[in-house]
Structures are given as structure tokens and as C-alpha cells.
Design an enzyme around this catalytic site. Structure first.
Site, short mmCIF file in Angstrom:
data_model
loop_
_atom_site.label_atom_id
_atom_site.label_comp_id
_atom_site.label_asym_id
_atom_site.label_seq_id
_atom_site.Cartn_x
_atom_site.Cartn_y
_atom_site.Cartn_z
N SER A 152 -0.80 -3.47 -9.74
CA SER A 152 -1.99 -4.11 -9.19
C SER A 152 -2.66 -3.15 -8.23
CB SER A 152 -1.60 -5.40 -8.46
OG SER A 152 -2.69 -5.88 -7.68
N TYR A 165 3.78 -9.47 -1.91
CA TYR A 165 3.23 -9.19 -3.23
C TYR A 165 2.87 -7.71 -3.36
CZ TYR A 165 0.08 -9.20 -7.23
OH TYR A 165 -0.54 -8.91 -8.43
#
Length: 258
Positions: A152, A165
Site C-alpha cells: 500500500s 496498518y
């Protein structure tokens, strides 16, 4: 994204896609099958996988649904054996399962922390452990072999409340760089894709009001990426000549500033 590839450049390839029940995984499985690969799809939601397999087969492709929780190492190893029995050894793996749970670190949502570590880190490692022998065997036989990990943009951006995350995704991105050093000389291409804002169900997992507002604002204010955009990116990586390794691809909506 318009199709960059035509014909069946992935004919004869055996692809595995984890996290395939929706979003990037489902779109990629469909696209790889369109381009000629036999595709095994992995996720926990068997009903979603069955629908995906039906769609692939309706288009003339070959697919296998394997309901599995990638956090369970033995179950993933069993899945790898089942896929090899059906299609032969995998030579293209999209390691895509993941979850995004955003909160301030001081809230101590340790269960959310652990869930992200279990899926985004341990699940990724379990898939690597299960399929790497098949990938190296393909490379040893002179065939293309691809391990593509979904990371990501959060791996490199500093975003408030994204600590856990982002940490898991930074692990994936750096792991990919390190594995390429070992596996590239063996003929296995290792790559990561780092998407920005994608219009998938992943943001719906976020319960923090501030983070939810940020994501909803991005989705409203800009044209986000679509799952098909990332599917075409993965396909392009896999269809490149065997001596070409597109190692680290960041894909952002044009208007996304962060």
C-alpha cells in the site's frame, strides 16, 4: 484502465490469487483468466469464490475455488497441494489478502492490532511458504515465475492513526525488496504493488470516525483507482519478458495528493 494486454500472453500459466473474494483479488483473478492463465482463488468466503469461478468459467477460463484462512499455515499448505494436483505447480502468485483497521495508537485496540498482524504479515508469510517451492521449481524449469505482494502507499506515507496498518504494509514492501535479492538469481521475479485510494470494500472495515471521513472525502473528491486498474498492473508485471522484473510499482489516482 483500458486493457494494456491483448490475446492470451499468460496461456499455460498457473496463477494463485489470495484475498480473491472481492476487490483487487477478484478483479485480478478474472483478468488473469481472460489472458489465458488457469486460476486458483483463495479466501474465506466460499460463496464469493464460487461466484467468481462461475464467472471465469462462463468466459471460457479455468478456475478452482479453495476456501481457506491464510492465517492457518497448514491449511494454506494443503491448498497449495490441492492446486498443484488440479493445475500443476503455481508459477504466478498474487499475495493479496489483507485487512485495514485504523485507530489512534493510544486507544490500545490490541485486538485490531493483532488481526492486522495475523492477516497482513503472518498470512502473507504463510502463502509464501506454501507456494515458493512451486515458484522455484517453475523457474528451475525455465518458465516465468512471479511472486507479487500487495502492499500500500501507506507503507511509505506518514498518516495519522495508520500506525499498525502502515507498519504491516511497510513490512511487506521491504520484505519484497529483500526476497528479490535471494530469488532473482534463481529466476523468480518478486514484486510489490503499492496502491493509493482504491474503490473497494477495504475502507468499510475502518471504524475510526476521522479515518473514515478522510477516506470518504477522498472517494468523493477524486476519481479513485478501480480494482481493474490494479488487475491490469498485475497482469502487465506477469506478462513482461522473463528477464524483466518490475519490482516495485506505486499506483495512485492522479488527483491523490497524499
Amino acid at each position: 484502465m483500458p486493457a494494456l494486454l491483448t490475446g492470451t500472453p499468460l496461456a499455460g500459466r498457473v496463477a494463485v490469487v489470495s484475498g480473491a473474494s472481492s476487490g483487487i483479488g477478484a478483479a485480478t483473478a478474472l483478468r488473469l483468466a481472460e489472458l489465458g492463465a488457469s486460476v486458483a482463488v483463495l479466501a474465506r468466503r466460499k460463496d464469493k469464490l464460487d461466484d467468481l469461478v462461475a464467472a471465469i468459467e462462463a468466459g471460457g477460463g479455468a478456475a478452482l475455488a479453495v476456501a481457506v484462512d491464510v492465517t492457518q499455515r497448514a491449511a494454506v499448505a494443503d491448498a497449495a497441494a490441492r492446486i498443484a494436483d488440479r493445475f500443476g505447480p503455481a508459477d504466478l502468485v498474487l499475495n493479496n489478502a489483507g485487512v485495514q483497521l485504523i485507530s489512534a495508537i493510544e486507544e490500545l485496540r490490541v485486538e485490531d492490532w493483532q488481526r492486522q498482524i495475523d492477516l497482513n504479515v503472518t498470512g502473507v508469510m504463510n502463502v509464501i511458504a506454501a507456494f515458493l517451492p512451486q515458484l522455484t521449481a517453475a523457474a528451475d524449469a525455465g518458465r516465468p515465475a512471479d511472486l507479487i505482494n500487495t502492499s500500500s502507499i501507506a507503507a511509505t506515507r506518514i498518516l495519522e492513526k495508520f500506525s499498525i496498518y502502515s507498519g504491516t504494509k511497510a513490512y511487506i514492501s521491504h520484505l519484497t525488496r529483500l526476497m528479490r535479492v535471494e530469488l532473482g538469481p534463481r529466476g523468480v521475479r518478486v514484486a510489490s504493488i503499492e496502491p493509493g485510494m482504491v474503490d473497494t470494500e477495504l475502507p468499510s472495515h475502518v471504524t475510526d470516525p476521522d479515518a473514515s471521513a478522510l477516506m470518504e472525502g477522498l472517494l468523493h473528491d477524486i476519481a479513485p483507482l478501480q480494482s481493474a486498474d490494479l488487475a491490469e498492473t498485475v497482469a502487465f508485471i506477469a506478462a513482461s519478458p522473463r528477464h524483466v522484473n518490475l519490482t516495485e510499482i506505486t499506483v495512485l489516482p492522479t488527483a491523490q495528493a497524499i
